[in-house]
Design an enzyme around this catalytic site. Structure first.
Site, PDB file in Angstrom:
ATOM      1  N   ARG A  94       0.846  -1.191   0.000  1.00 22.24           N
ATOM      2  CA  ARG A  94       0.000   0.000   0.000  1.00 22.24           C
ATOM      3  C   ARG A  94       0.883   1.244   0.000  1.00 22.24           C
ATOM      4  O   ARG A  94       1.959   1.259   0.618  1.00 22.24           O
ATOM      5  CB  ARG A  94      -0.847  -0.044   1.274  1.00 22.24           C
ATOM      6  CG  ARG A  94      -1.826   1.107   1.483  1.00 22.24           C
ATOM      7  CD  ARG A  94      -3.006   0.999   0.587  1.00 22.24           C
ATOM      8  NE  ARG A  94      -4.116   1.835   1.044  1.00 22.24           N
ATOM      9  CZ  ARG A  94      -5.120   2.187   0.252  1.00 22.24           C
ATOM     10  NH1 ARG A  94      -5.163   1.794  -1.008  1.00 22.24           N
ATOM     11  NH2 ARG A  94      -6.102   2.923   0.722  1.00 22.24           N
ATOM     12  N   THR A 368      -9.039   0.549  -9.644  1.00 20.58           N
ATOM     13  CA  THR A 368      -8.632  -0.627  -8.876  1.00 20.58           C
ATOM     14  C   THR A 368      -8.840  -1.884  -9.727  1.00 20.58           C
ATOM     15  O   THR A 368      -9.642  -1.900 -10.658  1.00 20.58           O
ATOM     16  CB  THR A 368      -9.410  -0.724  -7.544  1.00 20.58           C
ATOM     17  OG1 THR A 368      -9.300   0.518  -6.850  1.00 20.58           O
ATOM     18  CG2 THR A 368      -8.881  -1.829  -6.651  1.00 20.58           C
ATOM     19  N   ASN A 388      -6.258   4.210  -7.170  1.00 23.52           N
ATOM     20  CA  ASN A 388      -7.467   4.825  -6.615  1.00 23.52           C
ATOM     21  C   ASN A 388      -8.420   5.211  -7.753  1.00 23.52           C
ATOM     22  O   ASN A 388      -8.772   4.369  -8.542  1.00 23.52           O
ATOM     23  CB  ASN A 388      -7.154   5.979  -5.673  1.00 23.52           C
ATOM     24  CG  ASN A 388      -8.304   6.217  -4.687  1.00 23.52           C
ATOM     25  OD1 ASN A 388      -9.122   5.328  -4.477  1.00 23.52           O
ATOM     26  ND2 ASN A 388      -8.370   7.393  -4.110  1.00 23.52           N
ATOM     27  N   GLU A 407      -4.168   8.209  -3.918  1.00 25.42           N
ATOM     28  CA  GLU A 407      -4.535   7.399  -2.759  1.00 25.42           C
ATOM     29  C   GLU A 407      -4.702   8.218  -1.489  1.00 25.42           C
ATOM     30  O   GLU A 407      -5.280   7.751  -0.514  1.00 25.42           O
ATOM     31  CB  GLU A 407      -3.463   6.324  -2.536  1.00 25.42           C
ATOM     32  CG  GLU A 407      -4.005   4.979  -2.126  1.00 25.42           C
ATOM     33  CD  GLU A 407      -4.775   4.321  -3.244  1.00 25.42           C
ATOM     34  OE1 GLU A 407      -5.982   4.101  -3.061  1.00 25.42           O
ATOM     35  OE2 GLU A 407      -4.184   4.022  -4.291  1.00 25.42           O
ATOM     36  N   ASP A 410      -7.949   8.281   0.296  1.00 24.65           N
ATOM     37  CA  ASP A 410      -8.433   7.210   1.177  1.00 24.65           C
ATOM     38  C   ASP A 410      -8.217   7.531   2.649  1.00 24.65           C
ATOM     39  O   ASP A 410      -8.718   6.832   3.525  1.00 24.65           O
ATOM     40  CB  ASP A 410      -7.764   5.874   0.824  1.00 24.65           C
ATOM     41  CG  ASP A 410      -8.494   5.163  -0.306  1.00 24.65           C
ATOM     42  OD1 ASP A 410      -9.622   5.576  -0.638  1.00 24.65           O
ATOM     43  OD2 ASP A 410      -7.949   4.201  -0.859  1.00 24.65           O
ATOM     44  N   SER A 439      -7.676   1.128   3.473  1.00 19.31           N
ATOM     45  CA  SER A 439      -8.193   0.613   2.201  1.00 19.31           C
ATOM     46  C   SER A 439      -9.409  -0.272   2.442  1.00 19.31           C
ATOM     47  O   SER A 439      -9.652  -0.726   3.563  1.00 19.31           O
ATOM     48  CB  SER A 439      -7.089  -0.219   1.530  1.00 19.31           C
ATOM     49  OG  SER A 439      -7.594  -0.888   0.395  1.00 19.31           O
TER      50      SER A 439
HETATM   51  N1  GLY Z   1      -8.432   3.015  -3.159  1.00 15.92           N
HETATM   52  C1  GLY Z   1      -9.498   2.167  -2.803  1.00 15.92           C
HETATM   53  C2  GLY Z   1      -9.186   1.311  -1.631  1.00 15.92           C
HETATM   54  O1  GLY Z   1      -8.030   1.074  -1.341  1.00 15.92           O
HETATM   55  O2  GLY Z   1     -10.091   0.873  -0.956  1.00 15.92           O
END
Ligand code: GLY
Length: 556
Positions: A94, A368, A388, A407, A410, A439
């Site tokens: 991540r 995604t 994202n 991202e 998030d 996430s």
């Molecule tokens: N960017 C969407 C997730 O990680 O949930």
């Protein structure tokens, strides 16, 4: 549905039969969101690679042929099952926030969230993790060299490939965003136009970047010339990356979360994803019901309520485990689930406002991606990764070919203010230097005494409810095709609305749920699930790509 006797028998034989360690599928299977990426995986498997090599090849190919969903400017989660050790591990690739990030960086001087600031341009980009994850997987689990695993992606980027319908639509939908960033516009809108379907899209800069990684490993991305080019371009355009942010990035190895539902073992994503916690909490709530004896209406009522309670806890408690102490044990305890269950009435929707407050839903879009892979030796990969929103931040540092993620959205820009997916949260998911944003990605393995499933999907906040429905479908006897096809519905606590695809509820169920007090909203089909199922007894191996999109699945 299983009978109670069946459940008991299942539990008794579970320890003996739960894993497929003692025998092998004998075939390879790959399911991904784009046909060229699926082929890249099959090519690498044909060259003697294993599921982990295939995962690297498919992930890298998707960066080329589906860059609106994922890419090396993004990050994600790779859940691995190593057959020879009968062991699962979870590679957290991540993104993390740059060191200069602050909790209020997307607020104006009045404390109001600046619309779009966490979604567009380099200020919205977190430090990417995908390259570190792919290099790690190749080094520790693959059989082939990184250059061999990346070869199909490099070829696709260098030689080009015919633009598919979905890619064309994604560019057309993102013209305004792409036009803001000349390097991205030059690649995806040659001559300033949206290229037609069938146009041979070549990405020479991306091919060069991938070759650099093939030759130098992750150092080729996180240090040296490319790192300097990315940092310089980000900073020149309002971003806050530093060379140290890139240099210090590392994947985190985590233990996957493991749960149980009536004898079925669930292996799923731990924080920094909320996926596994929400999935297992919802299944724990549902474990207390004998759904097989309930009407379809009642089953859906209980499933929606389980989603509501589990998503509410997501908003309250979850974040990056390096920064937040989370009551995971309590959230996943059957006693906690039992406590929640008592407040669920059999004939009435629970208003979300009756739950302790934490704040609304956005329509789902394409972004995604998920891959499911099983090799002939029984190694498995379920991986979900992302930039994202479509084309991430839209920003491409010149000469790199790399679209950077957005991202940072998030994170919680301000407690209670919904993000791009309409998800809310609090300080547990506040922005902090080198923290990973929470996430919803939920790559998952399911194991029963009679077989296994590998599944996951894109879909923002809806990912977890889709995986929950897929899990229940597999439990009820569904195979890969059924898991990816069943109509979907979703409730995420706030907004207090049940979103549903055409066909998810019968007209009678719509009336019945309405009478219970639910607000229902029909939405266009969403998600893009990839699944594999393997039945130990019959040996039947199935791979399926979501019929809602253009992905393909192959078994050989
Ligand atoms: N960017 C969407 C997730 O990680 O949930």
């Amino acid at each position: 549905m299983k009978t109670r006797l069946g459940v008991l028998l299942g539990l008794l034989i579970l320890p003996l039969t739960l894993s497929a360690a003692s025998f092998k599928p004998g075939h390879d299977a790959v399911a991904s969101a784009q046909p060229f990426a699926t082929k890249a995986g099959m090519q690498v498997l044909a060259k003697g690679g294993n599921a982990f090599d295939a995962a690297v090849a498919v992930s890298a190919a998707l960066a080329v042929v589906e860059p609106y969903s994922s890419g090396i400017g993004g990050g994600g989660f790779w859940l691995l099952h190593v057959a020879k050790d009968n062991r699962n591990t979870f590679i957290d690739g991540r993104e993390y926030a740059p060191a200069a990030a602050t909790a209020t960086m997307y607020q104006d001087k009045n404390g109001d969230v600046i619309k779009g600031a966490s979604l567009n341009g380099p200020l919205s980009a977190a430090i990417p993790g995908e390259v570190a994850a792919l290099a790690y997987i190749n080094k520790h689990y693959g059989r082939l060299s990184l250059a061999q695993d990346l070869a199909p992606a490099i070829k696709l980027a260098h030689d080009g490939f015919p633009l598919d319908r979905m890619f064309h639509e994604m560019i057309a939908n993102r013209v305004d965003k792409l036009k803001q960033w000349p390097a991205a516009a030059a690649v995806f809108m040659p001559g300033g136009q949206v290229p037609p379907t069938g146009y041979i899209l070549k990405q020479p800069d991306l091919a060069r970047t991938l070759k650099l990684i093939a030759n130098e490993g992750d150092a080729g991305f996180y240090r040296g010339r490319l790192a300097r080019e990315m940092v310089d371009a980000v900073r020149a355009n309002g971003g806050i990356w530093s060379l140290e942010d890139l240099r210090d990035y590392k994947v985190v190895l985590r233990q996957p979360l493991v749960g149980e539902y009536h004898g079925m073992k669930i292996i799923s994503a731990p924080p920094s994803s909320s996926g596994g916690v929400v999935l297992l909490e919802a299944l724990n709530i549902l474990s207390g019901y004998d759904l097989s004896h309930d009407s379809n209406l009642m089953q859906k009522h209980f499933i929606i309520e389980a989603m509501r309670y589990a998503y509410r806890d997501r908003a309250e408690y979850l974040g990056d485990p390096a920064f937040v102490k989370m009551p995971i044990k309590r959230l996943l305890s059957p006693y906690y689930a039992a406590g929640l269950r008592v407040s669920i009435l059999p004939d009435k929707a629970t208003p979300s406002s009756d739950l302790a407050p934490v704040a609304a839903g956005a329509p789902e879009s394409h972004h995604t991606t998920h891959i499911s892979i099983l090799d002939k030796d029984g190694n498995r990969v379920a991986a979900t990764f992302t930039v994202n929103f479509r084309f991430g931040s839209g920003f491409m540092p010149p000469h790199t070919g790399v679209i950077l993620n957005d991202e940072m959205d998030d994170f919680v820009s301000k407690p209670g203010v919904p993000n791009g997916f309409g998800l809310v949260g609090n300080s547990a998911n506040a922005i902090a230097p080198h923290k990973r944003p929470l996430s919803s990605m939920t790559p998952t393995f399911l194991e029963t005494p009679h077989g296994l499933a590998i599944l996951g999907t894109p879909g923002g906040g809806r990912i977890i409810s889709m995986v929950l429905l897929g899990t229940l479908d597999y439990f009820n006897g569904g195979d890969a095709t059924s898991i990816v096809s069943i109509p979907r519905y979703h409730m995420q606590y706030l907004p207090d609305v049940v979103f549903y695809e055409p066909g998810a509820f019968t007209p009678d169920e719509v009336t019945g749920l309405g009478n219970m007090g639910y607000t229902l909203q029909r939405v266009t089909p969403y998600g893009n699930m990839q699944a594999i199922t393997w039945d130990y007894k019959t040996g039947k191996l199935m791979a399926a790509a979501d019929p809602r999109d253009i992905g393909t699945a192959e078994v050989r």
